[in-house]
Design an enzyme around this catalytic site. Structure first.
Site, PDB file in Angstrom:
ATOM      1  N   ARG A  35       0.828  -1.213   0.000  1.00  0.00           N
ATOM      2  CA  ARG A  35       0.000   0.000   0.000  1.00  0.00           C
ATOM      3  C   ARG A  35       0.861   1.261   0.000  1.00  0.00           C
ATOM      4  NH1 ARG A  35      -5.315  -1.381   1.542  1.00  0.00           N
ATOM      5  NH2 ARG A  35      -5.658  -3.494   0.753  1.00  0.00           N
ATOM      6  N   ASP A 140     -19.034   5.429   2.424  1.00  0.00           N
ATOM      7  CA  ASP A 140     -17.708   4.840   2.544  1.00  0.00           C
ATOM      8  C   ASP A 140     -16.732   5.980   2.786  1.00  0.00           C
ATOM      9  OD1 ASP A 140     -16.623   1.814   1.702  1.00  0.00           O
ATOM     10  OD2 ASP A 140     -15.072   3.365   1.630  1.00  0.00           O
TER      11      ASP A 140
END
Length: 281
Positions: A35, A140
């Protein structure tokens, strides 16, 4: 100053928790490294990673950081027994009394869950031959997946097991074949009947307050998102969500999640399906 990989990973964990409330366990080092590479690409950054993380701590590239480190694993009709319960137990009550049903999807990701909720409404309407007025708010924290969800375009395979036997995808999607270097792929786009039922918006479950009114929702889906938070924070999120659920409303949780402190205020009616019986004092 020389930093170790562990220093960098600890900084990422601290930042992620402060910005989202998400807790990364000790076995996530490979994921964090991957990531970090994604973050650097998203920020078009080629310098020292600790310099970038320090700038994020100061308020720069926060959206890119959150979008890089949030997990968005989902598919249509995941844990489909919840949608069967929604169709067979919950929705008929609203079809009979004519009241609007307000639903909330607390971690919409790329949109498959709220669209599955909307398909369930239309299927119940067809089976009952009655009108059902429904609205779904889907939130979200990741702006990229929210845009993906709003677009409503997905890859589709005939061998896919995502759709249960009682759903015919062709009733809810437009099909398009697209040619690329690998050959052909089938894309499906949600139709307007589904889209107009859903409002997508950004929200952080770790916020102190949610932008909803007390007892606003008849149904809340909070599935497979609590697992990314500590046990203490899971409990706080559940209690915040509970304030926005009506008495008699239904809370759906993921297969490895439980109602924690809500256990004395709900009645279990199915596999991780809970009906609110009273308010928290």
């Amino acid at each position: 100053m020389k930093y170790t990989t562990q220093d960098i990973h600890n900084k990422v964990k601290k930042l992620l928790y402060s910005l989202t409330g998400i807790t990364l366990s000790e076995n996530k080092d490979i994921m964090i490294s991957n990531r970090i590479d994604k973050l650097k690409r998203n920020c078009h950054f080629a310098g020292d990673i600790m310099e970038l993380l320090n700038s994020i701590e100061q308020g720069n590239n926060v959206t890119e950081f959150i979008n890089s480190f949030t997990t968005n694993k989902t598919h249509f009709f995941r844990e489909d027994f919840h949608f069967v319960d929604l169709k067979d137990r919950v929705l008929p009550m609203f079809a009979i009394n004519g009241e609007k049903i307000n639903m909330y999807c607390s971690a919409s990701s790329t949109g498959e869950e709220p669209y599955s909720m909307a398909m369930t409404v239309l299927k119940a309407k067809e089976e009952l031959n009655k009108s059902i007025n429904a609205s779904i708010i889907a939130t979200d924290i990741d702006t990229n997946v929210l845009q993906y969800a709003a677009n409503g375009i997905y890859r589709y395979s005939k061998s896919s097991k995502e759709f249960p036997d009682w759903i015919r995808p062709q009733n809810y999607f437009k099909r398009r074949v697209q040619k690329n270097l690998a050959g052909e792929e089938v894309l499906i786009k949600v139709n307007e009947d589904l889209k107009k039922m859903i409002t997508f918006q950004i929200m952080n479950l770790n916020d102190n307050n949610y932008p909803f009114s007390k007892n606003q929702f008849d149904v809340i889906f909070c599935r497979n998102v609590l697992i990314y938070f500590s046990a203490e924070d899971q409990n706080e999120i559940l209690k915040k969500l509970f304030r926005h659920l009506k008495i008699g409303g239904t809370l759906y949780l993921g297969h490895s999640e439980n109602p924690q402190d809500l256990v004395n205020y709900v009645k279990r009616v199915g596999q991780n399906i809970f009906v609110k019986e009273k308010e928290i004092l």
